[in-house]
Design a protein around this motif. Structure first.
Motif, PDB file in Angstrom:
ATOM      1  N   ARG A  59       4.503   8.370   5.631  1.00  0.00           N
ATOM      2  CA  ARG A  59       5.256   9.456   5.021  1.00  0.00           C
ATOM      3  C   ARG A  59       4.547   9.834   3.721  1.00  0.00           C
ATOM      4  N   ILE A  60       4.809  11.032   3.237  1.00  0.00           N
ATOM      5  CA  ILE A  60       4.254  11.506   1.972  1.00  0.00           C
ATOM      6  C   ILE A  60       5.391  11.523   0.963  1.00  0.00           C
ATOM      7  N   ASP A  61       5.183  10.880  -0.173  1.00  0.00           N
ATOM      8  CA  ASP A  61       6.167  10.848  -1.255  1.00  0.00           C
ATOM      9  C   ASP A  61       5.575  11.470  -2.513  1.00  0.00           C
ATOM     10  N   TYR A  70       0.496   8.892   0.168  1.00  0.00           N
ATOM     11  CA  TYR A  70       0.943   8.502   1.502  1.00  0.00           C
ATOM     12  C   TYR A  70       1.429   7.063   1.440  1.00  0.00           C
ATOM     13  N   ILE A  71       2.371   6.744   2.298  1.00  0.00           N
ATOM     14  CA  ILE A  71       2.907   5.382   2.392  1.00  0.00           C
ATOM     15  C   ILE A  71       2.997   5.014   3.868  1.00  0.00           C
ATOM     16  N   PHE A  72       2.274   3.951   4.239  1.00  0.00           N
ATOM     17  CA  PHE A  72       2.393   3.357   5.569  1.00  0.00           C
ATOM     18  C   PHE A  72       3.317   2.158   5.412  1.00  0.00           C
ATOM     19  N   LYS A  73       4.247   1.977   6.337  1.00  0.00           N
ATOM     20  CA  LYS A  73       5.125   0.804   6.300  1.00  0.00           C
ATOM     21  C   LYS A  73       5.297   0.271   7.700  1.00  0.00           C
ATOM     22  N   LYS A  74       5.050  -1.031   7.850  1.00  0.00           N
ATOM     23  CA  LYS A  74       5.301  -1.709   9.126  1.00  0.00           C
ATOM     24  C   LYS A  74       5.798  -3.107   8.797  1.00  0.00           C
ATOM     25  N   GLY A  75       7.022  -3.413   9.208  1.00  0.00           N
ATOM     26  CA  GLY A  75       7.609  -4.711   8.889  1.00  0.00           C
ATOM     27  C   GLY A  75       7.639  -4.908   7.383  1.00  0.00           C
ATOM     28  N   ASN A  76       7.105  -6.039   6.933  1.00  0.00           N
ATOM     29  CA  ASN A  76       7.067  -6.330   5.500  1.00  0.00           C
ATOM     30  C   ASN A  76       5.836  -5.760   4.803  1.00  0.00           C
ATOM     31  N   SER A  77       4.960  -5.127   5.551  1.00  0.00           N
ATOM     32  CA  SER A  77       3.720  -4.597   4.980  1.00  0.00           C
ATOM     33  C   SER A  77       3.902  -3.144   4.561  1.00  0.00           C
ATOM     34  N   ILE A  78       3.505  -2.849   3.319  1.00  0.00           N
ATOM     35  CA  ILE A  78       3.551  -1.488   2.790  1.00  0.00           C
ATOM     36  C   ILE A  78       2.187  -1.183   2.199  1.00  0.00           C
ATOM     37  N   TYR A  79       1.634  -0.032   2.562  1.00  0.00           N
ATOM     38  CA  TYR A  79       0.329   0.404   2.061  1.00  0.00           C
ATOM     39  C   TYR A  79       0.512   1.758   1.398  1.00  0.00           C
ATOM     40  N   ILE A  80       0.248   1.819   0.101  1.00  0.00           N
ATOM     41  CA  ILE A  80       0.436   3.040  -0.681  1.00  0.00           C
ATOM     42  C   ILE A  80      -0.930   3.559  -1.104  1.00  0.00           C
ATOM     43  N   GLY A  81      -1.186   4.822  -0.810  1.00  0.00           N
ATOM     44  CA  GLY A  81      -2.479   5.420  -1.094  1.00  0.00           C
ATOM     45  C   GLY A  81      -2.637   5.891  -2.521  1.00  0.00           C
TER      46      GLY A  81
END
Length: 108
Positions: A59-61, A70-81
């Motif tokens: 998603r874009i925040d 951009y923010i990728f989220k899967k389970g407990n993993s979050i990746y913020i660009g």
């Protein structure tokens, strides 16, 4: 440690901790990881990153300064660009992350 595909790359570099970075063909930084305590944990982080980014949506925040990430989220993993001036630029970067992460190879 570098992950290379043509000119895209990720690397683990040592300061007081290890991090990996993903760059676009033009040298633009697309993603910078959190810090890892060891080279092995950094390599594991790369493997997890590649798997998670391939398997999830983003998603874009808007941040507090009006920049877009951009923010990728899967389970407990979050990746913020990184921060971008437009939502479209953040979206293009997220798509590049998905693409480049999957074609990278590890070389030291």
């Amino acid at each position: 440690l570098h992950l290379l595909s043509r000119r895209q790359r990720q690397m683990c570099k040592e300061t007081d901790a290890y991090q990996f970075h993903l760059y676009a063909n033009n040298g633009q930084l697309l993603y910078e990881s959190r810090e890892y305590a060891s080279l092995n944990s950094c390599k594991g982080g790369i493997a997890t990153f590649k798997k998670n980014v391939a398997d999830c949506e983003y998603r874009i925040d808007v941040d507090k300064n009006g920049g877009y990430k951009y923010i990728f989220k899967k389970g407990n993993s979050i990746y913020i660009g990184e921060t971008y001036s437009t939502a479209k630029a953040a979206e293009r970067s997220a798509e590049s992350v998905k693409r480049f992460a999957q074609v990278s190879e590890i070389s030291e």
